[in-house]
Scaffold this motif. Sequence first.
Motif, PDB file in Angstrom:
ATOM      1  N   PHE A  36      37.305   5.058  15.482  1.00  0.00           N
ATOM      2  CA  PHE A  36      37.037   6.232  14.663  1.00  0.00           C
ATOM      3  C   PHE A  36      35.834   6.036  13.753  1.00  0.00           C
ATOM      4  CE2 PHE A  36      41.578   8.164  14.911  1.00  0.00           C
ATOM      5  CZ  PHE A  36      41.355   8.514  16.228  1.00  0.00           C
ATOM      6  N   ASP A  37      35.111   4.928  13.900  1.00  0.00           N
ATOM      7  CA  ASP A  37      33.810   4.853  13.239  1.00  0.00           C
ATOM      8  C   ASP A  37      32.931   5.916  13.876  1.00  0.00           C
ATOM      9  OD1 ASP A  37      33.834   2.825  11.223  1.00  0.00           O
ATOM     10  OD2 ASP A  37      33.950   1.304  12.795  1.00  0.00           O
ATOM     11  N   ARG A 153      55.322  -2.766  22.572  1.00  0.00           N
ATOM     12  CA  ARG A 153      56.147  -1.574  22.833  1.00  0.00           C
ATOM     13  C   ARG A 153      55.734  -0.465  21.881  1.00  0.00           C
ATOM     14  NH1 ARG A 153      60.387  -0.561  19.494  1.00  0.00           N
ATOM     15  NH2 ARG A 153      60.728  -2.102  17.883  1.00  0.00           N
ATOM     16  N   HIS A 154      55.803   0.750  22.387  1.00  0.00           N
ATOM     17  CA  HIS A 154      55.407   1.925  21.608  1.00  0.00           C
ATOM     18  C   HIS A 154      56.390   2.143  20.466  1.00  0.00           C
ATOM     19  CE1 HIS A 154      55.095   6.375  20.937  1.00  0.00           C
ATOM     20  NE2 HIS A 154      53.827   5.999  20.852  1.00  0.00           N
ATOM     21  N   VAL A 155      55.879   2.304  19.256  1.00  0.00           N
ATOM     22  CA  VAL A 155      56.755   2.519  18.094  1.00  0.00           C
ATOM     23  C   VAL A 155      56.519   3.863  17.421  1.00  0.00           C
ATOM     24  CG1 VAL A 155      57.205   0.084  17.634  1.00  0.00           C
ATOM     25  CG2 VAL A 155      55.218   1.197  16.564  1.00  0.00           C
ATOM     26  N   GLY A 156      55.502   4.598  17.836  1.00  0.00           N
ATOM     27  CA  GLY A 156      55.265   5.913  17.251  1.00  0.00           C
ATOM     28  C   GLY A 156      53.844   6.375  17.474  1.00  0.00           C
ATOM     29  N   THR A 157      53.631   7.646  17.205  1.00  0.00           N
ATOM     30  CA  THR A 157      52.310   8.243  17.369  1.00  0.00           C
ATOM     31  C   THR A 157      51.958   9.045  16.135  1.00  0.00           C
ATOM     32  OG1 THR A 157      52.577   8.358  19.765  1.00  0.00           O
ATOM     33  CG2 THR A 157      50.926   9.821  18.790  1.00  0.00           C
ATOM     34  N   TYR A 158      50.759   8.798  15.621  1.00  0.00           N
ATOM     35  CA  TYR A 158      50.205   9.645  14.568  1.00  0.00           C
ATOM     36  C   TYR A 158      49.468  10.772  15.281  1.00  0.00           C
ATOM     37  CZ  TYR A 158      50.796   5.731  11.249  1.00  0.00           C
ATOM     38  OH  TYR A 158      51.284   4.705  10.461  1.00  0.00           O
ATOM     39  N   HIS A 159      49.855  12.012  15.027  1.00  0.00           N
ATOM     40  CA  HIS A 159      49.260  13.144  15.721  1.00  0.00           C
ATOM     41  C   HIS A 159      48.053  13.676  14.957  1.00  0.00           C
ATOM     42  CE1 HIS A 159      52.479  13.266  18.638  1.00  0.00           C
ATOM     43  NE2 HIS A 159      53.298  13.006  17.637  1.00  0.00           N
ATOM     44  N   GLU A 160      46.971  13.894  15.709  1.00  0.00           N
ATOM     45  CA  GLU A 160      45.728  14.449  15.169  1.00  0.00           C
ATOM     46  C   GLU A 160      45.304  13.735  13.889  1.00  0.00           C
ATOM     47  OE1 GLU A 160      46.220  18.710  14.968  1.00  0.00           O
ATOM     48  OE2 GLU A 160      46.214  18.860  17.157  1.00  0.00           O
ATOM     49  N   VAL A 161      45.364  12.414  13.904  1.00  0.00           N
ATOM     50  CA  VAL A 161      45.083  11.606  12.709  1.00  0.00           C
ATOM     51  C   VAL A 161      43.589  11.377  12.490  1.00  0.00           C
ATOM     52  CG1 VAL A 161      45.324   9.369  13.855  1.00  0.00           C
ATOM     53  CG2 VAL A 161      45.859   9.578  11.435  1.00  0.00           C
ATOM     54  N   GLY A 162      42.784  11.478  13.540  1.00  0.00           N
ATOM     55  CA  GLY A 162      41.347  11.266  13.400  1.00  0.00           C
ATOM     56  C   GLY A 162      40.566  12.407  14.014  1.00  0.00           C
ATOM     57  N   ARG A 163      39.411  12.706  13.407  1.00  0.00           N
ATOM     58  CA  ARG A 163      38.551  13.757  13.966  1.00  0.00           C
ATOM     59  C   ARG A 163      37.205  13.138  14.302  1.00  0.00           C
ATOM     60  NH1 ARG A 163      37.253  19.033  10.570  1.00  0.00           N
ATOM     61  NH2 ARG A 163      35.913  17.549   9.492  1.00  0.00           N
ATOM     62  N   LYS A 164      36.836  13.278  15.561  1.00  0.00           N
ATOM     63  CA  LYS A 164      35.563  12.767  16.054  1.00  0.00           C
ATOM     64  C   LYS A 164      35.121  13.653  17.208  1.00  0.00           C
ATOM     65  CE  LYS A 164      33.379   8.441  17.505  1.00  0.00           C
ATOM     66  NZ  LYS A 164      33.590   7.009  17.767  1.00  0.00           N
ATOM     67  N   PHE A 165      33.835  13.843  17.341  1.00  0.00           N
ATOM     68  CA  PHE A 165      33.267  14.689  18.399  1.00  0.00           C
ATOM     69  C   PHE A 165      33.824  16.114  18.354  1.00  0.00           C
ATOM     70  CE2 PHE A 165      33.253  10.432  20.750  1.00  0.00           C
ATOM     71  CZ  PHE A 165      31.981  10.109  20.320  1.00  0.00           C
ATOM     72  N   ARG A 167      36.783  17.236  17.564  1.00  0.00           N
ATOM     73  CA  ARG A 167      38.192  17.470  17.890  1.00  0.00           C
ATOM     74  C   ARG A 167      39.066  16.416  17.219  1.00  0.00           C
ATOM     75  NH1 ARG A 167      40.179  15.141  23.678  1.00  0.00           N
ATOM     76  NH2 ARG A 167      42.076  15.020  22.483  1.00  0.00           N
ATOM     77  N   TYR A 168      40.365  16.685  17.189  1.00  0.00           N
ATOM     78  CA  TYR A 168      41.328  15.757  16.610  1.00  0.00           C
ATOM     79  C   TYR A 168      41.915  14.871  17.701  1.00  0.00           C
ATOM     80  CZ  TYR A 168      41.105  18.320  12.265  1.00  0.00           C
ATOM     81  OH  TYR A 168      40.663  18.890  11.111  1.00  0.00           O
ATOM     82  N   TRP A 169      42.233  13.626  17.310  1.00  0.00           N
ATOM     83  CA  TRP A 169      42.766  12.643  18.243  1.00  0.00           C
ATOM     84  C   TRP A 169      44.071  12.062  17.718  1.00  0.00           C
ATOM     85  CZ3 TRP A 169      40.035  11.980  22.714  1.00  0.00           C
ATOM     86  CH2 TRP A 169      38.730  12.459  22.716  1.00  0.00           C
ATOM     87  N   ASP A 170      45.012  11.828  18.630  1.00  0.00           N
ATOM     88  CA  ASP A 170      46.256  11.136  18.305  1.00  0.00           C
ATOM     89  C   ASP A 170      46.027   9.632  18.428  1.00  0.00           C
ATOM     90  OD1 ASP A 170      47.391  13.672  18.271  1.00  0.00           O
ATOM     91  OD2 ASP A 170      48.503  13.401  20.146  1.00  0.00           O
ATOM     92  N   VAL A 171      46.821   8.859  17.692  1.00  0.00           N
ATOM     93  CA  VAL A 171      46.809   7.411  17.835  1.00  0.00           C
ATOM     94  C   VAL A 171      48.241   6.946  18.058  1.00  0.00           C
ATOM     95  CG1 VAL A 171      46.350   5.182  16.737  1.00  0.00           C
ATOM     96  CG2 VAL A 171      44.742   7.078  16.427  1.00  0.00           C
ATOM     97  N   ALA A 172      48.463   6.308  19.199  1.00  0.00           N
ATOM     98  CA  ALA A 172      49.776   5.730  19.513  1.00  0.00           C
ATOM     99  C   ALA A 172      49.788   4.305  18.974  1.00  0.00           C
ATOM    100  CB  ALA A 172      50.010   5.733  21.026  1.00  0.00           C
ATOM    101  N   TRP A 173      50.876   3.943  18.298  1.00  0.00           N
ATOM    102  CA  TRP A 173      51.009   2.606  17.712  1.00  0.00           C
ATOM    103  C   TRP A 173      51.977   1.776  18.529  1.00  0.00           C
ATOM    104  CZ3 TRP A 173      48.014   0.229  14.366  1.00  0.00           C
ATOM    105  CH2 TRP A 173      47.088   1.026  13.678  1.00  0.00           C
ATOM    106  N   TYR A 174      51.569   0.528  18.773  1.00  0.00           N
ATOM    107  CA  TYR A 174      52.341  -0.429  19.545  1.00  0.00           C
ATOM    108  C   TYR A 174      52.538  -1.687  18.719  1.00  0.00           C
ATOM    109  CZ  TYR A 174      51.691   2.476  23.624  1.00  0.00           C
ATOM    110  OH  TYR A 174      51.736   3.526  24.512  1.00  0.00           O
ATOM    111  N   GLU A 175      53.671  -2.376  18.946  1.00  0.00           N
ATOM    112  CA  GLU A 175      53.903  -3.646  18.261  1.00  0.00           C
ATOM    113  C   GLU A 175      54.405  -4.688  19.247  1.00  0.00           C
ATOM    114  OE1 GLU A 175      56.885  -3.467  15.163  1.00  0.00           O
ATOM    115  OE2 GLU A 175      58.479  -3.074  16.597  1.00  0.00           O
ATOM    116  N   LYS A 176      54.164  -5.942  18.875  1.00  0.00           N
ATOM    117  CA  LYS A 176      54.578  -7.070  19.699  1.00  0.00           C
ATOM    118  C   LYS A 176      55.066  -8.161  18.755  1.00  0.00           C
ATOM    119  CE  LYS A 176      52.409 -10.745  22.472  1.00  0.00           C
ATOM    120  NZ  LYS A 176      53.198 -10.802  23.689  1.00  0.00           N
ATOM    121  N   ARG A 177      56.240  -8.692  19.037  1.00  0.00           N
ATOM    122  CA  ARG A 177      56.753  -9.827  18.272  1.00  0.00           C
ATOM    123  C   ARG A 177      56.036 -11.091  18.748  1.00  0.00           C
ATOM    124  NH1 ARG A 177      62.557 -11.326  16.285  1.00  0.00           N
ATOM    125  NH2 ARG A 177      62.097 -13.419  15.597  1.00  0.00           N
TER     126      ARG A 177
END
Length: 178
Positions: A36-37, A153-165, A167-177
């Motif tokens: 998102f830079d 593993r997928h733990v959640g999604t931030y919807h329309e959290v960033g705007r670039k070009f 339009r808005y973009w979602d970001v899916a968050w993943y975690e690993k132990r």
Amino acid sequence: MPSERAGVQVRPGVEGDLEALTAIYNHYVRETAITFDTAIFTSEERRPWLLSHPEDGPHRLMVATDAASQEILGYATSSPYRPKPAYATSVETSVYVAPDSRGGGAPGRRGTGTLLYDALFEALAAEDVHRAYAGIAQPNEASTRLHVRFGFRHVGTYHEVGRKFGRYWDVAWYEKRL
């Protein structure tokens, strides 16, 4: 701890890599929503980022090079997840592969992201790190597959959290132990 497979060598990043690493990152800034830079960086502007990833400790920079030419093919990092002290055992990971080195790129260069994550997670195994997190701008099937293959593993999604070009973009968050 350099490692080599399929003509690709993975090693810790050094200051001499800065120009090539900046060029790879700037490609993603200019051409994609993977980061998102929105403004490209000079190498000097990226120097603090590089220096924040020493050869030891939980915040690493691993670089993949062509074993013959030493051309930089990509890099992976583990960075602080958040600045507050209680987050010290969590890292955010990312992988950036040179555009001509991605999956469909030059022969022998497939799997660069996998090699980078292999080396990064091997290096982190000896560190006091409990969890790794990755934010993946959507859609990005290749990055999602890579992270799932490494046990994220997928733990959640931030919807329309960033705007670039425009339009808005979602970001899916993943975690690993770890």
